[in-house]
Write a protein that holds these residues in place. Structure first.
Motif, PDB file in Angstrom:
ATOM      1  N   ARG A  60      69.620  51.215  66.494  1.00  0.00           N
ATOM      2  CA  ARG A  60      69.295  49.928  66.035  1.00  0.00           C
ATOM      3  C   ARG A  60      70.477  49.255  66.194  1.00  0.00           C
ATOM      4  NH1 ARG A  60      69.084  48.713  59.816  1.00  0.00           N
ATOM      5  NH2 ARG A  60      70.787  49.746  59.031  1.00  0.00           N
TER       6      ARG A  60
ATOM      7  N   CYS B 272      62.837  44.434  66.060  1.00  0.00           N
ATOM      8  CA  CYS B 272      63.216  44.951  64.789  1.00  0.00           C
ATOM      9  C   CYS B 272      64.591  44.618  64.259  1.00  0.00           C
ATOM     10  CB  CYS B 272      62.733  46.366  64.387  1.00  0.00           C
ATOM     11  SG  CYS B 272      63.022  46.903  62.522  1.00  0.00           S
TER      12      CYS B 272
ATOM     13  N   CYS C 120      58.888  45.882  62.315  1.00  0.00           N
ATOM     14  CA  CYS C 120      59.603  47.075  61.802  1.00  0.00           C
ATOM     15  C   CYS C 120      58.705  47.843  60.792  1.00  0.00           C
ATOM     16  CB  CYS C 120      60.762  46.518  60.777  1.00  0.00           C
ATOM     17  SG  CYS C 120      62.139  45.683  61.628  1.00  0.00           S
TER      18      CYS C 120
ATOM     19  N   LEU D 169      61.936  52.652  61.681  1.00  0.00           N
ATOM     20  CA  LEU D 169      62.624  51.428  61.679  1.00  0.00           C
ATOM     21  C   LEU D 169      62.795  50.806  60.522  1.00  0.00           C
ATOM     22  CD1 LEU D 169      60.786  49.731  64.617  1.00  0.00           C
ATOM     23  CD2 LEU D 169      62.985  51.030  64.816  1.00  0.00           C
ATOM     24  N   GLN D 170      62.073  51.424  59.403  1.00  0.00           N
ATOM     25  CA  GLN D 170      62.238  50.661  57.996  1.00  0.00           C
ATOM     26  C   GLN D 170      63.290  51.431  57.185  1.00  0.00           C
ATOM     27  OE1 GLN D 170      58.421  51.255  56.073  1.00  0.00           O
ATOM     28  NE2 GLN D 170      57.709  49.471  56.868  1.00  0.00           N
TER      29      GLN D 170
ATOM     30  N   SER E 188      58.188  43.611  58.401  1.00  0.00           N
ATOM     31  CA  SER E 188      57.080  44.478  58.528  1.00  0.00           C
ATOM     32  C   SER E 188      55.915  44.069  58.347  1.00  0.00           C
ATOM     33  CB  SER E 188      57.403  45.536  57.381  1.00  0.00           C
ATOM     34  OG  SER E 188      58.445  46.322  57.466  1.00  0.00           O
TER      35      SER E 188
END
Length: 192
Positions: free
Chosen positions: A112, A36, A182, A187-188, A176
């Motif tokens: 991240r 991601c 993602c 994670l978004q 995504s």
């Protein structure tokens, strides 16, 4: 004697079955956070590089064959979002992954990879707060670069398609919807 051949054959079949299950289970697992982050970094780097090109610069595309009347049918499109330019950018985009490091959000503890190095055209105030970054040496940068290269190889056509159309929310669409790396809600939450 036939019993020995049947037993050997059975052992070979069972061994092959176990090996195929083991190989299949280890082969398909990718670190979603890493991939991601790599996807987001690709979008960020491409957006930056496209923004550095003079918007007035164009390139001729189309057929270069002569029509029966002696004219040639071609059209001019912005160079920054041309397939030619995007392909060139994709060839070198993963080289910038050494400018990224693992970042841990102090509030959510979400991890991240984020860009820590300022861009050459950046201002002096563009330096991030380094206390939330983890610099794990070249192994971490190599992992991100490998993930980047894998994504570019897998998604090259999708990347070029999305960027040539000047799509909005490219991060969401590519990372995504298209790649699903993602898609996880945690994670978004941030846009690069």
């Amino acid at each position: 004697m036939p019993l020995d051949i049947d037993m050997t054959s059975w052992i070979i079949h069972v061994t092959m079955l176990v090996l195929s299950v083991f190989i299949g289970s280890t082969e398909g697992k990718r670190d979603r956070m890493l991939y991601c982050s790599a996807c987001r970094a690709i979008v960020d780097e491409l957006n930056y590089s496209i923004g550095q090109v003079d918007p007035k610069q164009t390139i001729n595309v189309g057929s270069f064959r002569l029509n029966p009347d002696g004219t040639m049918k071609d059209k001019k499109i912005p160079f920054a979002r041309s397939e030619t330019h995007l392909s060139e950018l994709l060839d070198g985009v993963c080289g910038s992954m050494s400018d990224y490091a693992l970042h841990v959000d102090p509030d959510t503890k979400q991890k991240r990879y984020m860009r820590f190095a300022p861009r050459s055209s950046g201002e002096v105030g563009d330096f991030p707060d380094f206390k939330n970054f983890q610099f794990d040496g070249p192994e971490a940068a190599n992992a991100l670069k490998f993930a980047c290269e894998s994504l570019v190889e897998e998604l090259e056509d999708d990347i070029i398609s999305l960027f040539s159309q000047t799509a909005v929310n490219v991060v969401d669409k590519l990372c995504s919807s298209v790649s699903d790396y993602c898609a996880d809600a945690k994670l978004q939450n941030d846009e690069l």
